[in-house]
Design a protein around this motif. Structure first.
Motif, PDB file in Angstrom:
ATOM      1  N   ASP A 144     -52.002 -33.191 -41.152  1.00 20.23           N
ATOM      2  CA  ASP A 144     -53.281 -33.546 -40.522  1.00 20.23           C
ATOM      3  C   ASP A 144     -53.147 -34.860 -39.737  1.00 20.23           C
ATOM      4  O   ASP A 144     -53.636 -34.975 -38.605  1.00 20.23           O
ATOM      5  N   GLU A 192     -53.341 -35.582 -35.550  1.00 12.81           N
ATOM      6  CA  GLU A 192     -54.230 -36.589 -34.977  1.00 12.81           C
ATOM      7  C   GLU A 192     -53.453 -37.615 -34.156  1.00 12.81           C
ATOM      8  O   GLU A 192     -53.941 -38.113 -33.136  1.00 12.81           O
ATOM      9  N   ASN A 208     -50.630 -37.047 -32.576  1.00 11.84           N
ATOM     10  CA  ASN A 208     -49.796 -36.383 -31.566  1.00 11.84           C
ATOM     11  C   ASN A 208     -48.302 -36.516 -31.873  1.00 11.84           C
ATOM     12  O   ASN A 208     -47.480 -36.721 -30.974  1.00 11.84           O
TER      13      ASN A 208
END
Length: 373
Positions: free
Chosen positions: A185, A189, A191
């Motif tokens: 996750d 976020e 990249n």
């Protein structure tokens, strides 16, 4: 003519070959023991070897040697796609999973980029990064040999790729699914691309619940590595595969060399993947012998044995009075190869790795360890 060393790329000059288990010929030369008398516990592959069905497929494929192999491994990719209920375009096949590590780094890393890697873990990740001119950032495992998730994520903030091995080599320990999801996750976020190596996951009982293959749409930045080397016993043929979003696979397919997987490897892998009888027999043996070895290894004086998730044991031998190199050399005199882990970044001289093999071979291992220690 200038010295050849002056013509080598600057960031190649610090490269050194990665140390691996399974160096049987070196062991033969050192010990003088005949190959058939040597037991290799340093390489964590299927103790039953290659399935008979896969061997038959190899024999049938000899007639194809005069022609080029399928450059994109189309039939094998279709078989893998059906196996996981995904699309063929989500799959790339490589000359062993190691080729795909290097291909991934070459495709996405440039000089000045950073890759974050746990320590200890599989050494070829570091070499793959170094070959691109990028920089490695190592995150040391905690005292329990587990990844500190918050520290790893903190270091991902400056990285382009995060390499994760699950279960980890050489520790044989899983990252919890919650921790892994937390990392994925965060990477999405930030990249950051995630190279998730699941080569040993097929030896874990809850593999289907633990694999992230079903999440490739949720995490388009994730590449999952799998191999026919470990569970399937096609070690010498060199065939592995990766699963990811079509966008990642397209980039890798354009970057890979042509004809990278030979016709024998493709034919064997197509059959091996669906030889459920051989796979179930292997998994049953591993589970039974894991229990047997764990009980007996824990009884050896000076051994601190980490409870394994994969098909090999990671052991701290500091209290035996031997270094890993010393114990490895003494065991070789008894015809037993074990893995000296002192070459792994993040470990000192007192760790070894031992594979799980067939019962009679495991008994010989224990007898030799008892004599030496």
């Amino acid at each position: 003519m200038k010295p050849i060393s002056s013509l080598v790329k600057e960031h190649f000059k610090t490269l050194k070959p990665c140390v691996h288990g399974g160096e049987v010929l070196d062991a033969i030369n050192k010990s003088g023991i005949k190959r058939e008398a040597l037991l290799d516990f340093s390489s964590s592959v299927n103790p039953l070897g290659t399935s008979k069905k896969a061997l038959s497929a190899i024999n049938a494929a000899f007639s194809q040697i005069a022609a080029y192999p399928d450059s994109t491994s189309s039939e094998l990719r279709l078989v893998i796609a059906k196996h996981y209920n995904i699309k063929k375009n989500n799959i790339i096949v490589g000359n062993g999973s190691t080729e795909l590590m290097y291909l991934f780094a070459e495709t996405f890393l440039s000089k000045g980029d950073v890759a974050v890697i746990a320590a200890p873990t599989f050494g070829e990740y570091e070499n793959a990064v170094q070959k691109t001119g990028a920089t490695t950032c190592f995150v040391k495992l905690n005292k329990d040999m587990q990844l500190d998730v918050d520290t790893f994520i903190s270091n991902m903030k400056k990285a382009k790729i995060a390499f994760i091995c699950n279960p980890n080599n050489p520790t044989s320990l899983l990252i919890s699914k919650n921790d892994l999801t937390h990392i994925l996750d965060a990477a999405l976020e930030l990249n950051v691309l995630v190279f998730l190596d699941e080569d040993f996951l097929e030896f874990v009982k809850d593999e289907q619940q633990l694999t992230m293959i079903n999440n490739i749409n949720k995490y388009p930045n994730m590449f999952i590595l799998r191999s026919f080397t470990k569970l399937f016993g096609l070690t010498g043929l060199r065939v592995g595969y990766g699963i990811a979003s079509e966008e990642i696979i397209n980039a890798l397919m354009c970057a890979k060399i042509p004809w990278n997987v030979n016709c024998l490897a493709q034919a064997a892998a197509i059959v091996a993947l669906n030889d459920y009888e051989h796979l179930q027999k292997t998994q049953k043996l591993i589970n039974k012998e894991k229990t047997f070895l764990h009980k007996n290894l824990c009884n050896i004086k000076g051994f601190k044995v980490y409870t394994p998730d994969a098909n090999f044991f990671f052991i701290n031998i500091r209290e035996t009075g031997f270094t890993a190199t010393e114990l490895t050399e003494k065991m070789l005199k008894h015809g037993i190869m074990i893995r000296d882990c002192s070459s792994f970044k993040g470990l000192d001289a007192y760790f070894i790795r031992i594979a799980i093999k067939r019962h009679n071979e495991n008994v010989k291992l224990l007898e030799a360890l008892t004599k030496v220690i």
